[in-house]
Every structure is written in C-alpha cells, then in structure tokens.
Design an enzyme around this catalytic site. Sequence first.
Site, PDB file in Angstrom:
ATOM      1  N   SER A 171      37.066  -8.314  -8.952  1.00 23.78           N
ATOM      2  CA  SER A 171      35.859  -8.059  -7.961  1.00 23.78           C
ATOM      3  C   SER A 171      36.441  -6.897  -7.595  1.00 23.78           C
ATOM      4  CB  SER A 171      36.626  -8.913  -6.792  1.00 23.78           C
ATOM      5  OG  SER A 171      35.826  -8.369  -5.522  1.00 23.78           O
TER       6      SER A 171
ATOM      7  N   TYR B 145      43.389 -10.975  -1.110  1.00 26.79           N
ATOM      8  CA  TYR B 145      42.546 -11.466  -2.240  1.00 26.79           C
ATOM      9  C   TYR B 145      42.461 -10.341  -2.644  1.00 26.79           C
ATOM     10  CZ  TYR B 145      38.033 -12.123  -4.254  1.00 26.79           C
ATOM     11  OH  TYR B 145      37.247 -12.594  -5.277  1.00 26.79           O
TER      12      TYR B 145
HETATM   13  P1  NAD Z   1      33.584 -20.817  -6.339  1.00 26.73           P
HETATM   14  O1  NAD Z   1      34.768 -21.187  -5.389  1.00 26.73           O
HETATM   15  O2  NAD Z   1      32.184 -21.966  -7.155  1.00 26.73           O
HETATM   16  O3  NAD Z   1      34.646 -21.342  -7.735  1.00 26.73           O
HETATM   17  C1  NAD Z   1      36.073 -20.679  -7.400  1.00 26.73           C
HETATM   18  C2  NAD Z   1      36.627 -22.028  -8.096  1.00 26.73           C
HETATM   19  O4  NAD Z   1      38.400 -21.644  -8.731  1.00 26.73           O
HETATM   20  C3  NAD Z   1      36.467 -23.450  -7.918  1.00 26.73           C
HETATM   21  O5  NAD Z   1      35.425 -24.441  -8.074  1.00 26.73           O
HETATM   22  C4  NAD Z   1      38.123 -23.790  -7.999  1.00 26.73           C
HETATM   23  O6  NAD Z   1      37.150 -25.304  -9.257  1.00 26.73           O
HETATM   24  C5  NAD Z   1      38.953 -23.041  -8.610  1.00 26.73           C
HETATM   25  N1  NAD Z   1      40.266 -22.734  -8.248  1.00 26.73           N
HETATM   26  C6  NAD Z   1      40.676 -22.208  -6.706  1.00 26.73           C
HETATM   27  N2  NAD Z   1      42.102 -22.750  -6.167  1.00 26.73           N
HETATM   28  C7  NAD Z   1      41.888 -23.756  -7.177  1.00 26.73           C
HETATM   29  C8  NAD Z   1      43.434 -24.286  -7.656  1.00 26.73           C
HETATM   30  N3  NAD Z   1      45.168 -24.124  -7.803  1.00 26.73           N
HETATM   31  N4  NAD Z   1      44.066 -24.482  -9.119  1.00 26.73           N
HETATM   32  C9  NAD Z   1      42.440 -24.596 -10.211  1.00 26.73           C
HETATM   33  N5  NAD Z   1      41.050 -24.243  -9.255  1.00 26.73           N
HETATM   34  C10 NAD Z   1      40.959 -23.949  -8.283  1.00 26.73           C
HETATM   35  O7  NAD Z   1      33.207 -19.033  -6.129  1.00 26.73           O
HETATM   36  P2  NAD Z   1      33.070 -18.297  -6.453  1.00 26.73           P
HETATM   37  O8  NAD Z   1      32.634 -17.121  -6.188  1.00 26.73           O
HETATM   38  O9  NAD Z   1      32.247 -18.389  -8.228  1.00 26.73           O
HETATM   39  O10 NAD Z   1      35.089 -17.930  -7.712  1.00 26.73           O
HETATM   40  C11 NAD Z   1      35.186 -17.450  -9.121  1.00 26.73           C
HETATM   41  C12 NAD Z   1      35.594 -16.184  -9.100  1.00 26.73           C
HETATM   42  O11 NAD Z   1      34.959 -15.191  -8.773  1.00 26.73           O
HETATM   43  C13 NAD Z   1      36.796 -15.911  -8.560  1.00 26.73           C
HETATM   44  O12 NAD Z   1      38.087 -15.501  -9.250  1.00 26.73           O
HETATM   45  C14 NAD Z   1      36.232 -15.023  -7.087  1.00 26.73           C
HETATM   46  O13 NAD Z   1      37.641 -14.489  -6.967  1.00 26.73           O
HETATM   47  C15 NAD Z   1      35.573 -14.197  -7.907  1.00 26.73           C
HETATM   48  N6  NAD Z   1      34.658 -12.971  -7.482  1.00 26.73           N
HETATM   49  C16 NAD Z   1      33.521 -14.041  -6.771  1.00 26.73           C
HETATM   50  C17 NAD Z   1      32.366 -13.304  -5.929  1.00 26.73           C
HETATM   51  C18 NAD Z   1      32.155 -13.828  -5.018  1.00 26.73           C
HETATM   52  O14 NAD Z   1      30.878 -13.029  -3.995  1.00 26.73           O
HETATM   53  N7  NAD Z   1      30.873 -15.257  -4.854  1.00 26.73           N
HETATM   54  C19 NAD Z   1      32.827 -11.788  -6.225  1.00 26.73           C
HETATM   55  C20 NAD Z   1      33.989 -11.154  -6.871  1.00 26.73           C
HETATM   56  C21 NAD Z   1      34.781 -11.991  -7.607  1.00 26.73           C
END
Ligand code: NAD
Length: 299
Positions: free
Chosen positions: A191, A204
């Site tokens: 991230s 985080y």
């Molecule tokens: P999202 O909520 O769609 O995806 C995260 C997924 O993590 C969830 O759908 C869930 O299935 C899974 N998850 C969480 N805890 C879990 C557990 N204990 N067991 C099984 N599955 C679990 O959100 P996203 O933003 O698409 O996140 C995906 C990745 O992107 C993450 O690692 C997040 O940190 C990273 N990220 C997101 C952003 C943003 O702005 N959205 C920015 C930087 C990084």
Amino acid sequence: MTQYDQYAMQDPTTQYLKVNADGSLQPEPGLDADMRPKADHGEETYRGLGRLKGRKALITGGDSGIGAATAIAFAREGADVAICYMPEEKEDAEHILAEIEQAGVKSLALPGDIKDEAFCKEIVQKTVEAFGSIDILVNNAGKQEFEADLQKITTEKFEDTFRTNVFAMFWITKAAVPHMPAGASIINTASIQAYQPSPGLLDYASTKAAIVAFTKSLAKSLAQKGIRVNAVAPGPIWTPLQPSHGQPPEKLQEFGQNTPLGRPGQPAEVAPAYVFLASQESSYITAEVIGVTGGQHLP
Ligand code: NAD
Ligand code: MG
C-alpha cells in the site's frame, strides 16, 4: 460504475467520478453488494489477450475490490482461478465465481479465515488438488481499521491486523512455494501506507511496510528457482475495505480527492498491474513494488 471503457484514450482525471460517498459505514468485512456508489471490477470492460493461458492462480480476498477485479482479469487472460474469502462474503464471492466461469476457465471457492494457519495450508492444498499446481499466488486479503487514538488500539486489534496481513501471507506462501514451478509469480498487496503512513492507520501501515520487506527478501531467496516475487502498492481505491471502518466517515466523503489525479482509483484500474506481474511480460522484474496511486508516488 460500469459505463466507462478502460481502453479508450481519455482524460484519467475524469475517467471515473469522484466517489462522494455519503459517509455511511458497513460492518467489517464490507460487502461489495452494499457499496454506494458501486465499484468497477472491469466486468463490462476487461478484455483478455490470453496472457495467462493455462495458468493456475490462487487469490486471497478475491470476492471484492482489488482481488475481485484481478480474478476477473486473470480468468479472461485464460487462468483457472481459486478465490479465498470470508464465509459472510458469500454473496460477493458468488458474483465473482460466476464471472470466472463465464470466462471459460475453472473456478474454486475457498471460504474461511486466513488468521488460522491450518486454513492457510488447506487453501493451498485444495487449489493444488483442483488445478494441479499454483503458478500465480496473489496475497491480497487484508484488514484495515482506522483508529486515531493510540491508547484505543488493543493488543487484539494490533495482532488481528498482523495475522491477517502478514502472518497469513507467510503461511500461504510457505505452503504454496513447493507447488510452484519455475516461471511462477507471487504478487503481494502492499500500500501507499508503507511509504506515507497516515495517523490512524498505525497497525495497518506497519503491516504494509512489513509486506514490502517480505516481498524483497523472498524475491531474492526464490530467484534461483525461477519464481518471481513482487508487490503492488495501491493508493486510495474504492473498495468495501474503506466504508467498513477503513476510514472515518468524514474522510470517506473526500476519499482519494487529495491525489494529483483528484479522484480515487477503481479496482479495474489496479488489476492490470497484477496481470503484468503474473505474466511472462514481466520476466525481468522481481523484488519490485509497482505503485498504482493516482500520483501519490512511492519514494
Ligand atoms: P476488500 O475488502 O474488497 O478486500 C479485502 C478482502 O480481504 C476481503 O474481501 C476479504 O475477503 C479478505 N479478508 C480480510 N480478512 C480476512 C480473513 N481473516 N480471512 C479471509 N479473508 C479475509 O478491499 P480491497 O481494498 O480490495 O483490499 C485488498 C487489498 O488491497 C488489501 O490487502 C488492502 O490492504 C490493499 N489495499 C487497498 C487499498 C484501498 O484503498 N482500497 C489501498 C492500498 C492497499
Ligand atoms: Mg470482500
């Protein structure tokens, strides 16, 4: 949000709208089905070119957000795709599993909790049983819960964030590597928070910095096996992570508007970075982090 053509040349500042969410929150983990406005996973637009034909992929958190867009893109590029998600995300997962099947490849549903080491080993085993190998591993599942006050961050919360974002990646990767042939690719999800941590995302942001170091170290140790390891570091992307306590309501309303491009990104704009890192097009790229940040660059 599916009216945009992601391939037509256009101004990226207006390619997608600013989100202007009303600040309403969902319980964790958020559901894509409840997102207002909807996120774009490329359902209507992603065009595959066979770049991952015949490969076998495992994506954690493939039910929604960045993982879902990546699952759709991988399937349309010709890969069989297994997705892991939490049981309460069944509705989102079914939508993405159907998209994978519609692309004419195999899908595999892996509901459960990656905070459990035994479950992490099980999803690798089940993927290998169903597909025969793991050619692409995307460690993408993650937990982000905003808390402005250090004193209110409990040991349990700090540990949960590390178990989900770091320990699970370690357990899944360790179990998967013996099943990965030369040419395989591991892609972790870091991230912008690893480089420009916000107050309120202490646990985080710390996990995301750990993911960057893990990626670079592992890349060097697996290079001689012909397995590449890279990370994608997204900036603000409109996914269920954000309205499910990833941000406080007041920040949600202006989410992503402080980037140089002036708007948040959509999952469909992040997935092509995973496709590139998974495919042989990136054969000389390992130990690298690709930022998809709307201009809030990595250092
Ligand atoms: P999202 O909520 O769609 O995806 C995260 C997924 O993590 C969830 O759908 C869930 O299935 C899974 N998850 C969480 N805890 C879990 C557990 N204990 N067991 C099984 N599955 C679990 O959100 P996203 O933003 O698409 O996140 C995906 C990745 O992107 C993450 O690692 C997040 O940190 C990273 N990220 C997101 C952003 C943003 O702005 N959205 C920015 C930087 C990084
Ligand atoms: Mg989800």
